[in-house]
Design a protein around this motif. Structure first.
Motif, PDB file in Angstrom:
ATOM      1  N   TYR A  33      -3.845  -0.819  -1.159  1.00 25.52           N
ATOM      2  CA  TYR A  33      -3.553   0.609  -1.055  1.00 25.52           C
ATOM      3  C   TYR A  33      -4.531   1.286  -0.330  1.00 25.52           C
ATOM      4  O   TYR A  33      -5.717   1.361  -0.331  1.00 25.52           O
ATOM      5  CB  TYR A  33      -3.623   1.226  -2.433  1.00 25.52           C
ATOM      6  N   ILE A  34      -4.317   2.282   0.895  1.00 23.02           N
ATOM      7  CA  ILE A  34      -5.170   2.994   1.522  1.00 23.02           C
ATOM      8  C   ILE A  34      -5.574   4.281   0.765  1.00 23.02           C
ATOM      9  O   ILE A  34      -4.437   5.131   0.402  1.00 23.02           O
ATOM     10  CB  ILE A  34      -4.497   3.380   2.879  1.00 23.02           C
ATOM     11  N   SER A  35      -6.806   4.725   0.592  1.00 24.77           N
ATOM     12  CA  SER A  35      -7.252   5.880  -0.019  1.00 24.77           C
ATOM     13  C   SER A  35      -8.126   6.776   0.767  1.00 24.77           C
ATOM     14  O   SER A  35      -9.033   6.197   1.675  1.00 24.77           O
ATOM     15  CB  SER A  35      -7.864   5.594  -1.364  1.00 24.77           C
ATOM     16  N   LYS A  61      -3.713   1.686   8.419  1.00 21.22           N
ATOM     17  CA  LYS A  61      -2.187   0.584   8.147  1.00 21.22           C
ATOM     18  C   LYS A  61      -2.218  -0.364   9.301  1.00 21.22           C
ATOM     19  O   LYS A  61      -2.153  -1.479   8.872  1.00 21.22           O
ATOM     20  CB  LYS A  61      -1.159   1.678   8.009  1.00 21.22           C
ATOM     21  N   ARG A  62      -2.308  -0.124  10.580  1.00 19.90           N
ATOM     22  CA  ARG A  62      -2.037  -0.946  11.633  1.00 19.90           C
ATOM     23  C   ARG A  62      -2.986  -2.008  11.511  1.00 19.90           C
ATOM     24  O   ARG A  62      -2.839  -3.089  11.734  1.00 19.90           O
ATOM     25  CB  ARG A  62      -2.305  -0.147  13.068  1.00 19.90           C
ATOM     26  N   LYS A 121      -2.973  10.369  11.167  1.00 21.93           N
ATOM     27  CA  LYS A 121      -3.197   9.627  12.162  1.00 21.93           C
ATOM     28  C   LYS A 121      -4.377   8.715  11.594  1.00 21.93           C
ATOM     29  O   LYS A 121      -4.242   7.416  11.920  1.00 21.93           O
ATOM     30  CB  LYS A 121      -4.071  10.403  13.513  1.00 21.93           C
ATOM     31  N   LYS A 122      -5.228   8.967  10.860  1.00 26.09           N
ATOM     32  CA  LYS A 122      -6.214   8.172  10.225  1.00 26.09           C
ATOM     33  C   LYS A 122      -5.376   6.994   9.414  1.00 26.09           C
ATOM     34  O   LYS A 122      -5.895   5.798   9.380  1.00 26.09           O
ATOM     35  CB  LYS A 122      -7.236   8.985   9.533  1.00 26.09           C
ATOM     36  N   TYR A 140      -2.344  -8.172   5.744  1.00 22.71           N
ATOM     37  CA  TYR A 140      -2.275  -7.306   4.353  1.00 22.71           C
ATOM     38  C   TYR A 140      -0.996  -6.863   4.315  1.00 22.71           C
ATOM     39  O   TYR A 140      -0.303  -6.271   5.354  1.00 22.71           O
ATOM     40  CB  TYR A 140      -3.326  -6.510   3.989  1.00 22.71           C
ATOM     41  N   ASN A 141      -0.235  -6.609   3.105  1.00 20.08           N
ATOM     42  CA  ASN A 141       0.881  -5.733   2.746  1.00 20.08           C
ATOM     43  C   ASN A 141      -0.042  -4.785   2.475  1.00 20.08           C
ATOM     44  O   ASN A 141      -0.971  -4.461   1.673  1.00 20.08           O
ATOM     45  CB  ASN A 141       1.722  -6.163   1.575  1.00 20.08           C
ATOM     46  N   VAL A 142       0.704  -3.310   2.950  1.00 20.07           N
ATOM     47  CA  VAL A 142      -0.258  -2.227   2.904  1.00 20.07           C
ATOM     48  C   VAL A 142       0.679  -1.161   2.348  1.00 20.07           C
ATOM     49  O   VAL A 142       1.904  -1.085   2.541  1.00 20.07           O
ATOM     50  CB  VAL A 142      -0.672  -1.681   4.273  1.00 20.07           C
TER      51      VAL A 142
END
Length: 69
Positions: free
Chosen positions: A4-6, A23-24, A17-18, A31-33
């Motif tokens: 998970y991106i936080s 994610k890329r 954009k960040k 990873y699965n994102v």
């Protein structure tokens, strides 16, 4: 492994954009994102209501990737 991106969203005009760049990078590493930016724009939900969705997403992840902000 699902990550998970936080990071800061509120008050950051550049957050999409960040999150997309993070994610890329994570996908390239295999990873699965899950990104909160992919959930959608539910402007009828309060911040607190949207957090319920985020917490459910975090709950199914193996790790959290924290952006520097």
């Amino acid at each position: 492994m699902t990550v998970y991106i936080s990071g800061k969203i509120t008050g950051d005009d550049n957050y999409k954009k960040k999150f997309a760049e993070a994610k890329r990078v994570l996908i390239r590493k295999g990873y699965n994102v899950i990104s909160p930016c992919d959930v959608g724009e539910y402007d009828f939900l309060t911040y607190e209501q949207f957090l319920h969705i985020d917490f459910a997403l975090v709950d199914v992840c193996d790790a959290i990737y924290m952006l520097k902000d």
